[in-house]
Design an enzyme around this catalytic site. Sequence first.
Site, PDB file in Angstrom:
ATOM      1  N   ASP A  89      15.917  21.130  -5.730  1.00  0.00           N
ATOM      2  CA  ASP A  89      16.583  22.399  -5.395  1.00  0.00           C
ATOM      3  C   ASP A  89      17.497  22.854  -6.544  1.00  0.00           C
ATOM      4  OD1 ASP A  89      18.205  20.168  -3.270  1.00  0.00           O
ATOM      5  OD2 ASP A  89      19.192  20.997  -5.027  1.00  0.00           O
ATOM      6  N   ASP A 109      11.272  16.122 -10.850  1.00  0.00           N
ATOM      7  CA  ASP A 109      10.926  16.177  -9.430  1.00  0.00           C
ATOM      8  C   ASP A 109       9.407  16.147  -9.303  1.00  0.00           C
ATOM      9  OD1 ASP A 109      12.652  17.285  -6.670  1.00  0.00           O
ATOM     10  OD2 ASP A 109      10.464  17.104  -6.631  1.00  0.00           O
ATOM     11  N   GLY A 141       9.018  10.433 -10.506  1.00  0.00           N
ATOM     12  CA  GLY A 141      10.166   9.847 -11.205  1.00  0.00           C
ATOM     13  C   GLY A 141       9.983   8.369 -11.468  1.00  0.00           C
ATOM     14  N   ASP A 159      18.505  11.824  -6.754  1.00  0.00           N
ATOM     15  CA  ASP A 159      18.764  12.807  -5.699  1.00  0.00           C
ATOM     16  C   ASP A 159      17.458  13.018  -4.940  1.00  0.00           C
ATOM     17  OD1 ASP A 159      19.702  16.372  -5.840  1.00  0.00           O
ATOM     18  OD2 ASP A 159      19.266  15.004  -4.162  1.00  0.00           O
ATOM     19  N   SER A 160      17.056  11.976  -4.222  1.00  0.00           N
ATOM     20  CA  SER A 160      15.708  12.007  -3.626  1.00  0.00           C
ATOM     21  C   SER A 160      15.792  12.212  -2.113  1.00  0.00           C
ATOM     22  CB  SER A 160      14.998  10.673  -3.892  1.00  0.00           C
ATOM     23  OG  SER A 160      15.496   9.687  -2.997  1.00  0.00           O
ATOM     24  N   ASP A 162      14.654  10.830   1.738  1.00  0.00           N
ATOM     25  CA  ASP A 162      14.895   9.505   2.323  1.00  0.00           C
ATOM     26  C   ASP A 162      13.854   8.508   1.822  1.00  0.00           C
ATOM     27  OD1 ASP A 162      15.568  11.225   5.455  1.00  0.00           O
ATOM     28  OD2 ASP A 162      16.886  10.800   3.753  1.00  0.00           O
ATOM     29  N   PRO A 166       6.819   9.748  -0.885  1.00  0.00           N
ATOM     30  CA  PRO A 166       6.876   9.615  -2.354  1.00  0.00           C
ATOM     31  C   PRO A 166       8.202   9.025  -2.848  1.00  0.00           C
ATOM     32  CG  PRO A 166       7.015  11.936  -1.689  1.00  0.00           C
ATOM     33  CD  PRO A 166       6.691  11.155  -0.478  1.00  0.00           C
TER      34      PRO A 166
HETATM   35  N1  SAM Z   1      19.757  16.216  -0.777  1.00  0.00           N
HETATM   36  C1  SAM Z   1      18.486  15.711  -0.310  1.00  0.00           C
HETATM   37  C2  SAM Z   1      18.638  14.417   0.449  1.00  0.00           C
HETATM   38  O1  SAM Z   1      19.656  13.716   0.276  1.00  0.00           O
HETATM   39  O2  SAM Z   1      17.713  14.127   1.233  1.00  0.00           O
HETATM   40  C3  SAM Z   1      17.552  15.581  -1.478  1.00  0.00           C
HETATM   41  C4  SAM Z   1      17.249  16.924  -2.021  1.00  0.00           C
HETATM   42  S1  SAM Z   1      15.947  17.066  -3.135  1.00  0.00           S
HETATM   43  C5  SAM Z   1      15.154  18.437  -2.465  1.00  0.00           C
HETATM   44  C6  SAM Z   1      14.889  15.704  -2.795  1.00  0.00           C
HETATM   45  C7  SAM Z   1      13.732  15.749  -3.783  1.00  0.00           C
HETATM   46  O3  SAM Z   1      13.208  14.435  -4.035  1.00  0.00           O
HETATM   47  C8  SAM Z   1      12.527  16.576  -3.315  1.00  0.00           C
HETATM   48  O4  SAM Z   1      12.468  17.776  -4.060  1.00  0.00           O
HETATM   49  C9  SAM Z   1      11.310  15.667  -3.568  1.00  0.00           C
HETATM   50  O5  SAM Z   1      10.207  16.384  -4.100  1.00  0.00           O
HETATM   51  C10 SAM Z   1      11.896  14.678  -4.562  1.00  0.00           C
HETATM   52  N2  SAM Z   1      11.168  13.404  -4.680  1.00  0.00           N
HETATM   53  C11 SAM Z   1      10.759  12.578  -3.693  1.00  0.00           C
HETATM   54  N3  SAM Z   1      10.107  11.512  -4.222  1.00  0.00           N
HETATM   55  C12 SAM Z   1      10.121  11.666  -5.592  1.00  0.00           C
HETATM   56  C13 SAM Z   1       9.625  10.907  -6.690  1.00  0.00           C
HETATM   57  N4  SAM Z   1       8.965   9.744  -6.507  1.00  0.00           N
HETATM   58  N5  SAM Z   1       9.836  11.378  -7.951  1.00  0.00           N
HETATM   59  C14 SAM Z   1      10.497  12.556  -8.150  1.00  0.00           C
HETATM   60  N6  SAM Z   1      10.993  13.331  -7.142  1.00  0.00           N
HETATM   61  C15 SAM Z   1      10.803  12.880  -5.871  1.00  0.00           C
END
Ligand code: SAM
Length: 281
Positions: A89, A109, A141, A159-160, A162, A166
């Site tokens: 985001d 991301d 990532g 900042d992923s 849960d 992925p």
């Molecule tokens: N604030 C949120 C929370 O605490 O749940 C997280 C916000 S951010 C939108 C979470 C991001 O993690 C998503 O955009 C998702 O695509 C990304 N994500 C999940 N797994 C990932 C990975 N293996 N590598 C990179 N990004 C990843």
Amino acid sequence: MLDATWFSEAQEPSGSAFSLKIKRKLHEEQSEFQFLEIYETEQFGNLMVIDGCTMVSTRDNFFYHEMMSHPVLFTHPNPKNVLIIGGGDCGTLREVLKHPGVEKAVQIDIDERVTRLSEIYFPELCESNNDPRAELKFIDGIKWVKDAAPNSVDIIIIDSTDPVGPAAGLFCADFYKDCFRALTENGIVVQQSESALLHMHILQEMRGEMRAGGFNHYQTVFFPQCIYPSGWWSATMAGKNAFTAFREQDAINKGFDTVYYNHEIHKASLAMPEFFKKAFA
Ligand code: SAM
């Protein structure tokens, strides 16, 4: 039962739920990785939901983005190269780039669609995306850190979502080993570490995996985050070396605006609740 004018996220394991009154649904799509929804709410501005979980709202995202960025940046002696894993985001990126000493911020991301939707529905979070110091990449990532040059980043912000789907691999020892190798001598990784009220098992597993990954110094910071389960969230820092006191005078003289973070909040966020102390004694 709430009617269709409410968005609700049920958190089955905790027997709780969170709801926001909505005006209308603005968008939904199944990306290559996750199901994305955007709502216009009555009182919280826009809301992004990923796989049924609240991610970010216009009204309260400052708690999270500021506390995922400023404590770790003011704890490191002189952060120049910052890596953000997730953060699609772009709110964390914006906070990181408020620090004039940061020379490079790479955001990785896995899902480009999150960023493209944020550019439309949360443009205020994307205002630093064209900063010459920013670089946005859309890959896993886990893979990126595995291939990262040793001793190349000062701070890694995870900042992923849960620890499912992925993101599951972002909470494992193998990933933390790669983070440890990529970090510079005083390097620090900080990861969103869920709710200490509802998810102590995750926090404890994370510490064990971080230790297996080579880290022996930890600090968890606590902060409110209304739209997440329990409304009380955390971020855990793990350092290659023992943490020194944070750069309080620099935080006092920060020279940029925040809504929540300041040096008193920083100090207060380090205070550990009694049950937390006992769990990690
Ligand atoms: N604030 C949120 C929370 O605490 O749940 C997280 C916000 S951010 C939108 C979470 C991001 O993690 C998503 O955009 C998702 O695509 C990304 N994500 C999940 N797994 C990932 C990975 N293996 N590598 C990179 N990004 C990843």
